[in-house]
Design an enzyme around this catalytic site. Sequence first.
Site, short mmCIF file in Angstrom:
data_model
loop_
_atom_site.label_atom_id
_atom_site.label_comp_id
_atom_site.label_asym_id
_atom_site.label_seq_id
_atom_site.Cartn_x
_atom_site.Cartn_y
_atom_site.Cartn_z
N TYR A 149 59.43 13.30 27.39
CA TYR A 149 59.89 12.70 25.84
C TYR A 149 58.91 13.35 24.91
O TYR A 149 59.37 14.14 23.77
CB TYR A 149 60.21 11.31 25.63
CG TYR A 149 60.32 10.92 24.32
CD1 TYR A 149 61.31 11.09 23.62
CD2 TYR A 149 58.84 10.42 23.66
CE1 TYR A 149 61.31 10.68 22.20
CE2 TYR A 149 59.20 9.94 22.32
CZ TYR A 149 60.48 10.15 21.53
OH TYR A 149 60.51 9.78 20.36
C1 UGA Z 1 58.08 4.07 21.02
C2 UGA Z 1 59.46 4.60 20.64
O1 UGA Z 1 60.24 4.02 21.72
C3 UGA Z 1 59.49 6.15 20.82
O2 UGA Z 1 60.97 6.58 20.50
C4 UGA Z 1 58.49 6.53 19.82
O3 UGA Z 1 58.50 7.98 19.74
C5 UGA Z 1 57.23 6.06 20.13
O4 UGA Z 1 57.23 4.64 20.06
C6 UGA Z 1 56.17 6.53 18.93
O5 UGA Z 1 56.07 5.97 17.81
O6 UGA Z 1 55.31 7.41 19.47
P1 UGA Z 1 56.68 3.07 22.64
O7 UGA Z 1 55.21 3.02 22.01
O8 UGA Z 1 56.64 2.96 24.24
O9 UGA Z 1 57.43 4.19 22.03
O10 UGA Z 1 57.42 1.69 22.12
P2 UGA Z 1 57.71 0.24 22.65
O11 UGA Z 1 59.02 0.62 23.56
O12 UGA Z 1 58.16 -0.59 21.63
O13 UGA Z 1 56.67 -0.27 23.81
C7 UGA Z 1 55.31 -0.75 23.20
C8 UGA Z 1 54.73 -1.26 24.55
O14 UGA Z 1 55.31 -2.26 24.97
C9 UGA Z 1 54.47 -0.13 25.39
O15 UGA Z 1 53.36 -0.24 25.89
C10 UGA Z 1 55.34 -0.50 26.66
O16 UGA Z 1 54.99 -0.42 28.09
C11 UGA Z 1 55.41 -2.09 26.32
N1 UGA Z 1 56.71 -2.78 26.78
C12 UGA Z 1 57.94 -2.34 26.37
C13 UGA Z 1 56.70 -3.73 27.88
O17 UGA Z 1 55.56 -4.09 28.31
N2 UGA Z 1 57.73 -4.13 28.13
C14 UGA Z 1 59.00 -4.00 27.68
O18 UGA Z 1 60.10 -4.29 28.13
C15 UGA Z 1 59.07 -2.80 26.67
#
Ligand code: UGA
Length: 311
Positions: A149
Amino acid sequence: MRSLVTGVAGFIGSNLAERLIGEGHEVIGVDCFTDYYARSVKEKNIKGLLKERKFTFFEADISCVNLGEFLTGVDYVFHQAAQAGVRSSWGAEFDVYTSNNVLATQRLLEACKGLEMKRFIYASSSSVYGDSKELPLREQSFLKPVSPYGVTKLAGEHLCYSYWKNFAVPVISLRYFTVYGPRQRPDMAFHKFINAVLNNENIEIYGDGEQSRDFTFISDAIEGNMLAMKSDAAGEVFNIGGGFRVSVNEVLENIQEISGKVAQIVYRDVQKGDVRHTLADTSKAKECLGYTPKIDLNTGLTEHWKCLKGS
Ligand code: UGA
């Protein structure tokens, strides 16, 4: 003023289109309703917009339609359409990421060549940085995405720069840092965590929960777009962060405090493609755009919580 918003039925696109309408813009919204999450959620996102006289909606895939009619007389393009999600971009799914994030961006830029537009804002991502050890992340930091991604979002940025350099398409790339708030995508952490607490379901934490993010409230991300729209910083890239970094475990503590409920937490394996930490250095955005994030975690989370709870 006339603006085109791609991905208008999504989380950021729909909030942005509402703000633009509120500021008197005529908005052309395009969305192809990819099946990444339920169509009904996206239809709900644009329900209010569809009642607006100044809003016109087209259901279309920008990677394969003639874009001319959407771009006629457009002053500003906000390219928010993308295949989102860091962790699901592996394997066969990569086709969808290349098509929706790379090909679609190139087609749109190509169609913008030679038009009299004022600004083209590209929705980039903190995922372009990868697992950097050096925080805060600066626009000039080394870019080494660790998810397919992130690779496609970076390719989009490079395409934007190429079209600015060669054809003067007035592009600005905004690197969003994990945006949250009302209408957040259902696969994202805050949405899942709050819903799980509301429904007394398990919350799955990937890894030990000590990974951290610079979380950005939706209104700050939208403000970043408005400021970029008005700026004269074509060809540039800016971090749009929330101004703080917290761990996933801290977020959970906060949600429990706001809700008054105890979360049922289950720890799972670290997910491939997830970075350990992010934190935006927003000094360039402050200096060139006048961007300062305003919403702290407690305020933003409370609003997000209220929205999902329905009060
Ligand atoms: C998000 C968005 O999904 C991307 O589309 C975007 O480009 C990115 O932010 C960005 O701003 O760069 P992410 O940081 O993975 O990606 O956001 P979340 O899905 O909200 O996850 C945040 C954190 O929570 C991560 O460390 C993830 O591992 C954790 N998480 C997420 C969990 O522990 N459990 C879950 O069920 C979901």
